[in-house]
Design an enzyme around this catalytic site. Structure first.
Site, short mmCIF file in Angstrom:
data_model
loop_
_atom_site.label_atom_id
_atom_site.label_comp_id
_atom_site.label_asym_id
_atom_site.label_seq_id
_atom_site.Cartn_x
_atom_site.Cartn_y
_atom_site.Cartn_z
N HIS A 43 0.80 -1.23 0.00
CA HIS A 43 0.00 0.00 0.00
C HIS A 43 0.83 1.28 0.00
CE1 HIS A 43 -3.89 -1.89 0.34
NE2 HIS A 43 -3.48 -2.62 1.37
N GLN A 144 -1.73 -13.41 5.37
CA GLN A 144 -2.74 -12.45 5.81
C GLN A 144 -4.13 -12.97 5.42
OE1 GLN A 144 -1.62 -8.38 5.59
NE2 GLN A 144 -3.69 -7.66 5.14
N GLU A 146 -7.91 -12.10 5.08
CA GLU A 146 -8.72 -10.88 4.97
C GLU A 146 -9.94 -11.07 4.07
OE1 GLU A 146 -6.17 -7.78 3.47
OE2 GLU A 146 -4.89 -9.22 2.44
N ASP A 172 -10.10 -5.31 5.10
CA ASP A 172 -10.56 -6.06 3.94
C ASP A 172 -11.47 -7.21 4.35
OD1 ASP A 172 -9.47 -4.59 1.90
OD2 ASP A 172 -7.57 -5.65 1.91
#
Length: 253
Positions: A43, A144, A146, A172
């Protein structure tokens, strides 16, 4: 060098997201009591050269640098690990097949990571090949979770050989459930399921929290690895607190 907690051994570990491309940020953070930093290449604007400089800053101050990678291609994973990352945080892992693929790309033995003796991870040629392979195969792989699918498959993901932890991505995760509140009851229930999956598999349960209060709350239910806030957020908060508190100075204007 400061002693740092061991994520793989599920010791309480505290880190922070680095979203600013200046390597001095990582260097300064390395002088603190943090256990690691996560450079957020998903990001934030990090290219390979910038990542390289953050790795040097981490090595200089003895703080492990984990990279949240922007994609799971073999080239991306190999590049990050060749630079000397302590591990990869892998976004959007939804099932065990994806987890196995990521682990294979991060491993020499029983994997398909390409080997070179020349990069930082191999000591620029100073290590024996066998030693470089052994060290390379110790890098962390944290998946991760999400999405709703990821929650359903969390135990299988956590049980995948080579996976060292599950990282909860609440934003998310909420979106995948049609919600816009990371603290909604359904999201909290999903977080509990992910934590339980990590515990059952014997791997680290990790997550991002914006502050210490939330870290304390999630610590009570089993999180052992926290990424607390980010360099940008802490800079903004500290500056805003100073600016808001400077009433006496403003009266002199």
């Amino acid at each position: 060098m400061k002693p740092r907690a061991n994520i793989r051994q599920r010791q309480l570990s505290l880190g922070i997201f680095v979203k600013t491309d200046s390597p001095q940020i990582t260097e300064v953070l390395g002088t603190t009591d943090l256990d690691f930093v996560v450079v957020d290449a998903e990001h934030a604007p990090f290219d390979r050269l910038t990542l390289d400089r953050h790795m040097m800053a981490g090595r200089a101050t003895g703080i492990p640098v984990i990279v949240r990678i922007p994609d799971t291609s073999a080239a991306t994973i190999q590049s990050v690990l060749d630079l000397g990352a302590a591990g990869v945080l892998v976004p959007h892992v939804d099932n065990a097949e994806q987890a196995r693929e990521v682990v294979a790309r991060a491993r020499y033995r029983n994997g398909n990571r390409g080997f070179s003796i020349s990069p930082r991870s191999s000591g620029y040629g100073a290590q024996r090949m066998a030693d470089a392979i052994e060290a390379g195969d110790q890098t962390l792989v944290i998946c991760q979770i999400e999405s709703a699918d990821g929650v359903t498959e969390a135990l299988d993901i956590a049980s995948t050989p080579g996976v060292d932890g599950l990282f909860i991505g609440r934003a998310d995760l909420a979106l995948s459930m049609g919600l816009d509140d990371i603290r909604a009851p359904a999201v909290s229930e999903a977080c509990s399921r992910i934590i339980e999956a990590a515990k059952t598999a014997g791997v680290s349960a990790a997550m991002f929290v914006p502050n210490e209060a939330e870290a304390l709350a999630f610590r009570k239910i089993g999180i052992d690895c926290f990424v607390v806030s980010s360099d940008q957020s802490l800079l903004r908060q500290a500056t805003q607190q100073f600016a808001a508190a400077s009433t006496a100075l403003r009266k002199t204007a």
